[in-house]
Design an enzyme around this catalytic site. Sequence first.
Site, PDB file in Angstrom:
ATOM      1  CG  ASP A 247     -15.058 -40.504  45.001  1.00 52.00           C
ATOM      2  OD1 ASP A 247     -15.106 -40.818  43.799  1.00 52.00           O
ATOM      3  OD2 ASP A 247     -14.126 -39.842  45.480  1.00 52.00           O
TER       4      ASP A 247
HETATM    5  C1  BGC Z   1     -12.290 -39.651  42.530  1.00 50.97           C
HETATM    6  C2  BGC Z   1     -13.322 -38.597  42.174  1.00 50.97           C
HETATM    7  C3  BGC Z   1     -13.803 -38.793  40.756  1.00 50.97           C
HETATM    8  C4  BGC Z   1     -14.337 -40.204  40.615  1.00 50.97           C
HETATM    9  C5  BGC Z   1     -14.911 -40.514  39.260  1.00 50.97           C
HETATM   10  C6  BGC Z   1     -12.748 -41.044  42.169  1.00 50.97           C
HETATM   11  O1  BGC Z   1     -11.718 -41.958  42.286  1.00 50.97           O
HETATM   12  O2  BGC Z   1     -12.025 -39.572  43.914  1.00 50.97           O
HETATM   13  O3  BGC Z   1     -12.790 -37.314  42.364  1.00 50.97           O
HETATM   14  O4  BGC Z   1     -14.772 -37.841  40.444  1.00 50.97           O
HETATM   15  O5  BGC Z   1     -13.287 -41.111  40.878  1.00 50.97           O
HETATM   16  O6  BGC Z   1     -13.927 -40.617  38.309  1.00 50.97           O
END
Ligand code: BGC
Length: 753
Positions: free
Chosen positions: A294
């Site tokens: 993530d």
């Molecule tokens: C979120 C994810 C997301 C990623 C990319 C993160 O902060 O937890 O769900 O896919 O950002 O934007």
Amino acid sequence: MKHHNPRIPHALLAGLVATLLAGTATARPPVYATTAEKAFVDALLAKMTVDEKLGQLNQPPGVGNNTGPAAMAGSEDQIRRGEIGSYLGTQGAVLTCRLQRIAVEQSRLGIPLLFGYDVIHGHRTVFPVPLGESASFDPAEVQHAARVAAIEASAHGIHWTYAPMVDISRDPRWGRVVEGAGEDPYLGSVLAAARVRGFQGEDLRAPDAVLATAKHFVAYGAAEAGRDYNVADISERTLHELYLPPFKAAVDAGAQSIMAAFNEIAGVPMHAHQPLIEDLLRKQWGWDGLLVSDYTGVMELMPHGVAADREQAGILGLRAGVDVDMVSQIYVKDLPAAVKAGRIPMAQLDASVRRVLNAKYRLGLFDDPYRSCTDDGARERALTLTPQHRADARRMAQKSLVLLENDDQVLPLSKSVRTLAVIGPLADHRRAMLGNWAMAGREEDAVTPLEGLKAALGDRTRLVVAKGTDIDSQDTRGIADAVAAAKQADAVVMFLGEHPDMSAEANNRTSLDLPGVQEQLALAVADTGKPVVVVLLNGRPLSIGGLKGKVPAILEAWFPGIEGGHAIADVLFGDVNPSAKLPITFPHNVGQVPIYYAHKNTGRPPRTEEKYTSKYLDVPWTPLYAFGHGLSYTTFRYDVPVVSSATLKPDALEQQVSVRVTNTGKRAGDEVVQLYVRDDVASITRPVKQLRGFQRVSLQPGEAKTVTFTLGFDDLAMYDARMQQVVEPGTFTVFVGGSSDRTQQATFTVGAR
Ligand code: BGC
């Protein structure tokens, strides 16, 4: 019926830290879909330097479409040097084509880039938020919504979406409940698979296929106190019964990617969780896809307190099997020395690089790196926001609206109403149509409820509009105006709820009440005695018990997407009969959380009349609205279900459960028939009921249909004390109905071996 045993031995979990420190991680090369794929990837890998390999694992944040060439300059050099394998959040046919050309024509090995993006509920054509889509209990429709999203997103140059979010959560304080399928692992699994199939389509090489990412692995929805990113400390049983099943379903549906979660489980951050990633996902489940971190998840191993510096964080992440480093840029910047000095085995690095190259191969990017981008943007324009996509979004929204209350059949409203009062802070709120995580959505595309009502009513009806109050304000001065508007009207529709930024990531609340003075507004308007309908726009269950009995009709609309205004009008005026059901329990108040239908009985099951039973002094132990609840403008009668065999042999566990459902009202309607199962006496305590099937039936007035479900091993099985999946002999109860709390039942027996 297939069954699996995704068990992790306790010893593995216990030995985790020791394993990481000792560095005994064994790299597993992925399983290859074809020998051609393997030969291609082998040959390419043999040509790559360590830096190029690490570059493939690097995913920097991208650049928006408004960023000019100058802002891209540094990034372009990185592409030329082979330091970037994929991008987060870069889209646009022209921009992605331009960057792809640099990668293919100007980097040493010409390896194409992957463009990843959060395509969560539609792309430019924004569909209802995922929790709303899930309320449809309609996998085919949900799959189609993902398909439309993939068609649009791929036309914008995107190859890879960070969806579906398959986190089960029973804590509506957690803002991210809006992104998932709710509280139930069965519903969550069915919809996870549907979404994966929708995004990826039939053929990954087709230009409109995008890689799906099941996220966030795993138990992110168990964040303590509903506070995002917080720790999860759950039992192995809960992990396997509740949080893992939707991931398994996504894997079985062919999901090519999984994203690690921000949380830790029992002291081990998921970005360093080798037992769950390498041993469970890859070895036991045989999954050979791409695991992406993530956003800065690898770097966050430092504040978690398991890595002292960036290099250590990178080593932990890579060893755990996190292939792609989103945003941290640790792999590319801090690991070259570690690899060269042997602190990371080359085989480990190669395994991750192979998975990135495989993904590119499977998408057909080595044959046609420009498969989904166009230099002139023509394809993007042709496939964006088409009338058909808008129609699909409207139908999905219609199916996501849950009728919570309809006393005295206040709904549907007549279109010949002379004066209609439209009240509330969300009546004309464009952003609320989009909801959160509508990255490519635009407010100007959205139809608000006020616009939807106007379009449905034309000039025949006079609309009196009053905001009453803001969403989250203590200012009561507008309430008098709202009451005055209501008094002039024949009927009142109120649009209340949350701002879209009150749910989704980092948007947690400790109260589930309507924010601000909205309840006060609703009650003041209801006091006029006019027929009042409250339409809720929100991203989580709300404790709206104060409206019950005072406001005759309540329609839960979630954040319904750009066609939401039309869809709401379709339902309010009865052009569409509502059929959605709650995918998550609505509590009386936040103190009941976690509250869910599949609870255990306890040794002292709650009984109102007996003190020493499991309940509260101040509110009922039951929910305000149960999982599966949702009314229609017609009524349905359920007969007692019938099982095909009174006794099942343990080696022939197939049971048919049939129930006759009759439309007893005056309108045609769809009913979502739900089947729940309980293992009455088992070696491990079981939930009072668990969803094991659902079917949507359409019935004309007076019509009856028999709905049949087939249960097999997976539906009757549980994990025993040794975490083996078993079906134990004894009686089982099946419950069938239109809500988890209104069912008819039958029993059968599984015989002993
Ligand atoms: C979120 C994810 C997301 C990623 C990319 C993160 O902060 O937890 O769900 O896919 O950002 O934007």
